[in-house]
Design an enzyme around this catalytic site. Sequence first.
Site, PDB file in Angstrom:
ATOM      1  N   ASN A  81       0.864  -1.177   0.000  1.00  0.00           N
ATOM      2  CA  ASN A  81       0.000   0.000   0.000  1.00  0.00           C
ATOM      3  C   ASN A  81       0.903   1.230   0.000  1.00  0.00           C
ATOM      4  O   ASN A  81       1.665   1.455   0.944  1.00  0.00           O
ATOM      5  CB  ASN A  81      -0.904  -0.016   1.242  1.00  0.00           C
ATOM      6  CG  ASN A  81      -1.834   1.183   1.276  1.00  0.00           C
ATOM      7  OD1 ASN A  81      -1.397   2.311   1.470  1.00  0.00           O
ATOM      8  ND2 ASN A  81      -3.102   0.954   1.073  1.00  0.00           N
ATOM      9  N   THR A 108       0.408   3.772   3.191  1.00  0.00           N
ATOM     10  CA  THR A 108       0.864   3.369   4.518  1.00  0.00           C
ATOM     11  C   THR A 108       2.365   3.077   4.509  1.00  0.00           C
ATOM     12  O   THR A 108       3.052   3.341   5.492  1.00  0.00           O
ATOM     13  CB  THR A 108       0.074   2.150   5.044  1.00  0.00           C
ATOM     14  OG1 THR A 108       0.132   1.110   4.081  1.00  0.00           O
ATOM     15  CG2 THR A 108      -1.368   2.513   5.336  1.00  0.00           C
ATOM     16  N   VAL A 132       8.345  -2.830   6.056  1.00  0.00           N
ATOM     17  CA  VAL A 132       8.816  -1.449   5.949  1.00  0.00           C
ATOM     18  C   VAL A 132       8.812  -0.685   7.282  1.00  0.00           C
ATOM     19  O   VAL A 132       9.096   0.491   7.329  1.00  0.00           O
ATOM     20  CB  VAL A 132       7.960  -0.720   4.872  1.00  0.00           C
ATOM     21  CG1 VAL A 132       6.531  -0.538   5.335  1.00  0.00           C
ATOM     22  CG2 VAL A 132       8.560   0.586   4.443  1.00  0.00           C
ATOM     23  N   GLU A 180      10.726  -0.498  10.047  1.00  0.00           N
ATOM     24  CA  GLU A 180      11.875   0.054  10.755  1.00  0.00           C
ATOM     25  C   GLU A 180      12.918   0.705   9.865  1.00  0.00           C
ATOM     26  O   GLU A 180      13.682   1.567  10.303  1.00  0.00           O
ATOM     27  CB  GLU A 180      12.516  -1.055  11.605  1.00  0.00           C
ATOM     28  CG  GLU A 180      11.605  -1.417  12.762  1.00  0.00           C
ATOM     29  CD  GLU A 180      11.950  -2.739  13.425  1.00  0.00           C
ATOM     30  OE1 GLU A 180      12.707  -2.718  14.381  1.00  0.00           O
ATOM     31  OE2 GLU A 180      11.434  -3.782  12.984  1.00  0.00           O
TER      32      GLU A 180
HETATM   33 MO1  MOS Z   1      10.362  -3.422  16.549  1.00  0.00          MO
HETATM   34  S1  MOS Z   1      11.924  -2.583  17.643  1.00  0.00           S
HETATM   35  O1  MOS Z   1      10.925  -4.985  16.236  1.00  0.00           O
HETATM   36  O2  MOS Z   1       8.938  -3.289  17.385  1.00  0.00           O
END
Ligand code: MOS
Length: 701
Positions: free
Chosen positions: A594, A597, A666, A668
């Site tokens: 998407n 998002t 996506v 992090e």
């Molecule tokens: Mo993330 S730090 O794996 O919620």
Amino acid sequence: MNRKDGRAKVTGTATYAAEHQIPGLVHGYLVTAAIAHGQITSIDTQQAATAPGVIAVFTHENSPPVSKPTNDFIASKIYEARLPLSDDQINYAGQIIGLVVADTFERARHAAHLVKVEYATKAPIIEAATATYNEAASMFGESMKFEKGNFATGDLATAIAGAAGKITATYTTSTELHAPMEPHAIIAHWQDGENLTVYEPSQWVICSQRTYAELFGLSVDQVRIVTPFIGGGFGSKAFPWSHGILCASAARKLQRPLKVVVSRRQMTANTGHRSETEQTISLGAKADGSLISIDHAAKSCTSPVEVFTEPCTGITSSMYATPNLRTSQELAEINVGVPTFMRAPGENPGLWALESAMDELAWELNIDPVELRLKNDSKEHQRRGLPFSAKHFTECLRVGAAQFGWEERAKQVRSLTRDGKLIGWGMAASTFPGLRSAATVTVKLLADGTAHILTSGNDMGTGTYTIVAGTAGEVLGLPVEQVRVELGDSLLPNGGMAGGSQMTATLVPAVMSACKEVLQIAKATTASEAFANLHQSGESTFEATTSTAPGDEGKKWTFQSWGAHFCEVSVDEEIARVRVTPWVSVMNIGRVMNAKTAASQIRGGVIMGIGQALMEECHFDPNIGYPVVYDLATYHYPSHADIPRIQVTFVGEPDYNFNPAGVRGVGEIGITGVSAAIANAIYHATGKRIRDLPITPDKLL
Ligand code: MOS
């Protein structure tokens, strides 16, 4: 497609943990330690116990019973290994030492301040610089086979000696708080004596369920976790914390539904942080920029009550190709609360150091920093010896440079000004591993022409409702308005964990599979055919439940996402004010489920990274160990006015080696490299190389 849960969230009908209405609910308020190290010599609860409305006061002298969980990440996991109120020892300031339960929140809070505590105080170890470091253990326990931070290949000393260009520098980061919008909170509701319902934000519903079951000696199906909405977690809401364990045990003792909301101040000590880090990097290169060595040594701190290493060197062996490589990771114990996962644990501080060092090397060799990275693109994960699947890092660099207009970059520092301010451009690379777990999803086609998708996997604000509905709509050929999604409840099939950016890669294949299965059951190719067949059959629903899981593709490939950030800063030298002006991020994440998002996830990561670069730091008083940063006023992070336009572009193709959807996730990656890009831009603007985050005005003056 717009966010499926958007309307519920902006109109306030999305129910968060503390908002569930339970008849007969009573309120608990935590009592916390005023010292950082020592022992409770006396705790006088009499005045608190007789205050108006007070129902009970719990301390280590009458702590309600709890069993020690396996705590191995598989059977169960709690954030703080020491169980709450288990003894009279104080390990960090703000440690939970009691719980006051009353008929209202205000009365519980008032009475909590009437508990009188005396301590035998020992000098706390607070400062990372004076702590004792040892080699860090494997982070997730031996059973998880997680790679240690230590690795070496080649001959580093010889390589460095022969380098045409080399740099060695030390980079630090400050203690950072997750600071989610929704504070930590729990309602524990025991019914029929032995059935526990927990309303608590949980990034990993099924693990939470197993853990509470172990803590209270129950079978798993006696525990229900309800967490339909989470107001941001960032890694701090995956497992039970001490306040949750204490709330559930006190509720059991009292046989009353009990709510505990952790105050912002208490959250500083009791719901995790990212440890401060110190990293020393040496890079050696040939005159043409090819790396011949990377040496990356990292230190972080943990708490006396838990072992958690900020795994800064974990990503280093995959980032750039070099024949000589060494990584090492050390850990020290200090008297602070438990550090834990925080958006890109390891990758984020690791790339802060590595991408700053790459910029320093580029200046040293007089090579464009984009060129330097193109030159050293890695084809395989060095440590695993496996090639990357669907890697498009060089395209991220090239597309980002073109969008930003990088070729017009001034070649000298302090050479650009605008409106009396110095202007600088910076860039850095971004990366995060592609992870995936098993998931089970149920799909129901109902006679009213709607499809229901059911799984315990959850949405902590990332967009899971949206991409699940979108995927189901696509496979079934049904408008998303007719797709209902239920998430975040342990009564639903196991949907895995919203952590390690893996919820999308975990869940989407299972949703696809369950939707295809239900069409087969309906002997149809589209939902409308299926609904017609349902009508004819006289049945009330067609239903399918399927599970999907990773296979042995991880033995052939390394799955990793890539990106590049480009930014401009303006620096007002007189007051050392830094503003980040335009921002360009180009990401390679496999298929984008998407566009809205996914781009929002990147923007959120960039914003969080700007906070890390310029503002966020949590300090502890070096003498008494108490956090002097303790709420959303004293912990500075960006507001709208601090944030530039962030242009996000995705490149590359679906990664079908990874899963049938080709999606890598996506959550992090967006934060990784951000702080380095900013520091690199500040250097370009001012000629000052700042190696300590955050880059506050005092460091630039
Ligand atoms: Mo993330 S730090 O794996 O919620």
